[in-house]
Design an enzyme around this catalytic site. Structure first.
Site, mmCIF file in Angstrom:
data_model
loop_
_atom_site.group_PDB
_atom_site.id
_atom_site.type_symbol
_atom_site.label_atom_id
_atom_site.label_comp_id
_atom_site.label_asym_id
_atom_site.label_seq_id
_atom_site.Cartn_x
_atom_site.Cartn_y
_atom_site.Cartn_z
ATOM 1 N N LYS A 33 0.861 -1.186 0.000
ATOM 2 C CA LYS A 33 0.000 0.000 0.000
ATOM 3 C C LYS A 33 0.897 1.236 0.000
ATOM 4 O O LYS A 33 2.048 1.170 0.400
ATOM 5 C CB LYS A 33 -0.877 -0.006 1.243
ATOM 6 C CG LYS A 33 -2.003 -1.011 1.152
ATOM 7 C CD LYS A 33 -3.222 -0.505 1.912
ATOM 8 C CE LYS A 33 -4.208 -1.622 2.105
ATOM 9 N NZ LYS A 33 -4.932 -1.495 3.352
ATOM 10 N N HIS A 62 2.241 6.960 2.531
ATOM 11 C CA HIS A 62 1.748 8.300 2.219
ATOM 12 C C HIS A 62 1.957 9.280 3.371
ATOM 13 O O HIS A 62 2.502 8.925 4.419
ATOM 14 C CB HIS A 62 0.280 8.238 1.794
ATOM 15 C CG HIS A 62 -0.624 7.639 2.836
ATOM 16 N ND1 HIS A 62 -1.042 8.338 3.934
ATOM 17 C CD2 HIS A 62 -1.162 6.401 2.935
ATOM 18 C CE1 HIS A 62 -1.818 7.560 4.667
ATOM 19 N NE2 HIS A 62 -1.901 6.384 4.085
ATOM 20 N N HIS A 107 1.638 8.659 7.029
ATOM 21 C CA HIS A 107 2.638 7.909 7.797
ATOM 22 C C HIS A 107 3.770 8.793 8.303
ATOM 23 O O HIS A 107 4.676 8.324 8.993
ATOM 24 C CB HIS A 107 3.248 6.789 6.943
ATOM 25 C CG HIS A 107 2.257 5.740 6.560
ATOM 26 N ND1 HIS A 107 1.819 5.576 5.263
ATOM 27 C CD2 HIS A 107 1.600 4.825 7.294
ATOM 28 C CE1 HIS A 107 0.934 4.594 5.221
ATOM 29 N NE2 HIS A 107 0.780 4.121 6.444
HETATM 30 N N1 ARG Z 1 -0.260 -0.841 10.002
HETATM 31 C C1 ARG Z 1 -1.162 -0.148 10.869
HETATM 32 C C2 ARG Z 1 -1.818 1.023 10.147
HETATM 33 O O1 ARG Z 1 -1.308 1.510 9.158
HETATM 34 C C3 ARG Z 1 -0.453 0.390 12.106
HETATM 35 C C4 ARG Z 1 0.098 -0.655 13.020
HETATM 36 C C5 ARG Z 1 0.404 -0.101 14.367
HETATM 37 N N2 ARG Z 1 0.969 -1.051 15.279
HETATM 38 C C6 ARG Z 1 0.276 -1.990 15.915
HETATM 39 N N3 ARG Z 1 0.932 -2.797 16.720
HETATM 40 N N4 ARG Z 1 -1.016 -2.111 15.779
HETATM 41 O O2 ARG Z 1 -2.871 1.446 10.578
#
Ligand code: ARG
Length: 559
Positions: free
Chosen positions: A124, A127, A130
């Site tokens: 993905k 962007h 982040h």
């Molecule tokens: N990949 C997830 C997102 O973009 C964030 C993950 C954060 N870390 C976790 N342990 N949940 O929303």
């Protein structure tokens, strides 16, 4: 030197720890009153005395010395004045001695902090959404290291879910090896977006089948998945390198595939797992929350299930003192649920899990990021900032050597600082003009101040000895005081998970130095004044550099 701690250690209040006293000490609104103040009403209850009496008693028992030269009790406040010439000597000597280490500490020795940040989603777009998690997490990583903690940076990859089935399906229908190899993450993203726009029922069902194939270990499906993952990581790692970001672990959601069953069993054995419309949940109603979904009715695990497994794994593997999750506030409920479930499971360490939430970033021309493909890639924001920085530098100083390198440091710094400067929970609107302004509260302003200090220092051949007993004037004192408070700023930033404290500190110190620079002669001053001012300049440069380094920002020699 940490003055708050120093003062706290000289005050003894029954039933109150030294750290609690230090935490209560504040800066008085008006510096005429003193340099630090202790509001005594905070201890009225425990001591059963009025603040006025407490302040009087504490004053009577306080011995001044060559660091704290005056103490007074006013209206229930205990005010402290720092010995200015002693302070100047000790602060400057300390900074010149410590150099890059100034502000560091060993307070974290023997403690491990896990920081889950950036946590990108495979295949993905990386962007602008982040940006905050990446730079806030990256700064906290450096800050905690600086304070002597053992830090484990974790990129909890989003590499699990039905989207990978969709992606493989899209690739099978429309993709080919060469295009994806060449286009990398952009090509993958195009396929994914096309799937979301065009897939019919038939393709949706194929996608589910591909996802099932990944899950069941099918070789081809897994090879494709791994390839997409590799291309994504290759891409984001280049950006991490630019932003000075590092990770110790890339254990993502998939990593926990075989680590969830023991958690589910444990929930079951502890009587926490309930059935609800075929799904398995933990009921959190007594705590005012919706239930935490553990297994869907088709038996599939969820985001929360993997986070439960991840928390237990991290505790077992790293025995953390704290585990931070730098994730947007949209996930507040998710983390509250996960932490609560762990608590209900009897994990006493659930109290050491912290959701470090932050606000949204948008661009001036409006929001972005939809599943249909309209996103602002972080890489484009970075490139645009660097390009604009080049244009500005080229205008201001066309003869500068290394214009490109300087533009890189300035542009990248502006992106990072732009996302860090505000209190992290605030939503921010990212403006290229604002973050690149030489005059505003920006990294550019701080970098420019460093270049100014560098230029002064390059014109002299000083040994940087601090003349003993020199009485600093008002501008000099302001700089000294700011310099002296760097160590406590770093600690506060760590304690509150707020790199913005350091960003604001850097701007404040730069402003004070610039006021001094404009009002006082430096190179043309004489005797002790010249020595003192050159030392002050060098100490300011060192401290500003340390501050920016903690945020992941580099400093050009000239600008
Ligand atoms: N990949 C997830 C997102 O973009 C964030 C993950 C954060 N870390 C976790 N342990 N949940 O929303």
């Amino acid at each position: 030197m940490d003055y708050k701690q120093y003062i706290a250690q000289k005050l003894k209040i029954e039933g109150v720890s030294e750290d609690e006293i230090a935490a209560a000490i504040a800066l008085p609104p008006n510096s005429e009153m003193g340099d630090y103040a202790l509001p005594c009403f905070k201890f009225s209850k425990i001591l059963r005395k009025s603040p006025v009496i407490i302040a009087e008693e504490l004053k009577a028992g306080f011995m001044t010395d060559d660091i704290i030269s005056e103490v007074s009790a006013v209206n229930g406040y205990l005010n402290f004045k720092i010995n200015k010439s002693g302070l100047a000597d000790s602060v400057l000597n300390k900074i010149l001695n410590d150099g890059e280490k100034y502000g560091s500490s060993d307070m974290g020795a023997g403690k491990t902090i896990c920081i889950d940040y950036s946590s990108v989603n495979i295949a993905k777009p990386f962007h602008i959404g982040h940006l905050s998690t990446t730079v806030i997490g990256g700064a906290l990583y450096k800050i905690y290291k600086f304070l002597g903690y053992n830090v484990v940076g974790i990129n909890h990859l989003g590499d699990y879910g039905t989207q990978f089935g969709k992606l493989i399906c899209a690739y099978k229908h429309w993709g080919n090896k060469e295009d994806v190899q060449k286009g990398g993450i952009h090509a993958i993203n195009d396929l994914y977006v096309r799937f979301n726009n065009e897939a019919d029922e038939q393709m949706e069902s194929e996608a589910r089948e591909y996802f099932r194939l990944i899950e069941s270990g099918d070789r081809e499906a897994n090879e494709l998945f791994e390839w997409f993952k590799e291309l994504t990581l290759e891409y984001v790692k280049k950006i991490y390198e630019k932003l000075n970001i590092t990770f110790d672990s890339y254990a993502g959601e998939r990593f926990y595939t075989d680590k969830m069953q023991p958690i589910i069993d444990e929930l079951n054995n502890k009587g926490l797992l309930k059935e609800s419309n075929g799904a398995k949940i933990v009921d959190l109603e007594p705590y005012g929350m919706s239930p935490c979904l553990i297994l869907r009715s088709d038996g599939a695990s969820l985001y929360a299930t993997r986070d439960l497994a991840a928390a237990v794994y991290r505790k077992n593997t790293y025995d953390f003192y704290k585990c931070l999750y730098v994730v947007a506030y949209q996930q507040n409920l998710h983390f509250k649920q996960v932490f609560k479930v762990l608590e209900l499971m009897g994990k006493e360490w659930a109290k050491d899990l912290v959701h470090v939430a932050y606000g949204m970033v948008s661009l001036e021309d409006g929001a972005m990021s939809t599943r249909k493909g309209k996103v602002v890639w972080l890489e484009d924001v970075i490139n645009k900032c660097v390009d604009k920085a080049y244009t500005i530098i080229n205008e201001k100083n066309p003869d500068l050597d290394n214009k490109e390198e300087t533009a890189n440091l300035v542009g990248l710094g502006a992106v990072i600082f732009g996302a860090l400067y505000n209190n992290k929970i605030k939503d921010i609107v990212f403006s290229y003009d604002k973050v690149l302004s030489f005059e505003g509260e920006t990294s550019v302003y701080v970098q420019y101040t460093c270049a100014r200090a560098n230029s002064v220092l390059s014109k002299c051949n000083a040994a940087f000895t601090v003349p003993g007993g020199y009485k600093p004037n008002k501008e000099e004192s302001e700089v000294i005081k700011a310099l002296g408070s760097f160590p406590e700023t770093v600690k506060d930033a760590a304690e509150k998970y707020e790199p913005s404290y350091i960003a604001r500190y850097a701007v404040d110190l730069a402003q004070k130095y610039n006021k001094f620079y404009i009002d006082c002669k430096i190179l043309t001053a004489e005797g002790d004044a010249r020595d003192f001012r050159l030392s002050l300049t060098k100490a300011t440069l060192l401290t500003l550099k340390n501050a920016l380094t903690l945020l992941g920002i580099g400093v050009p020699e000239k600008m």
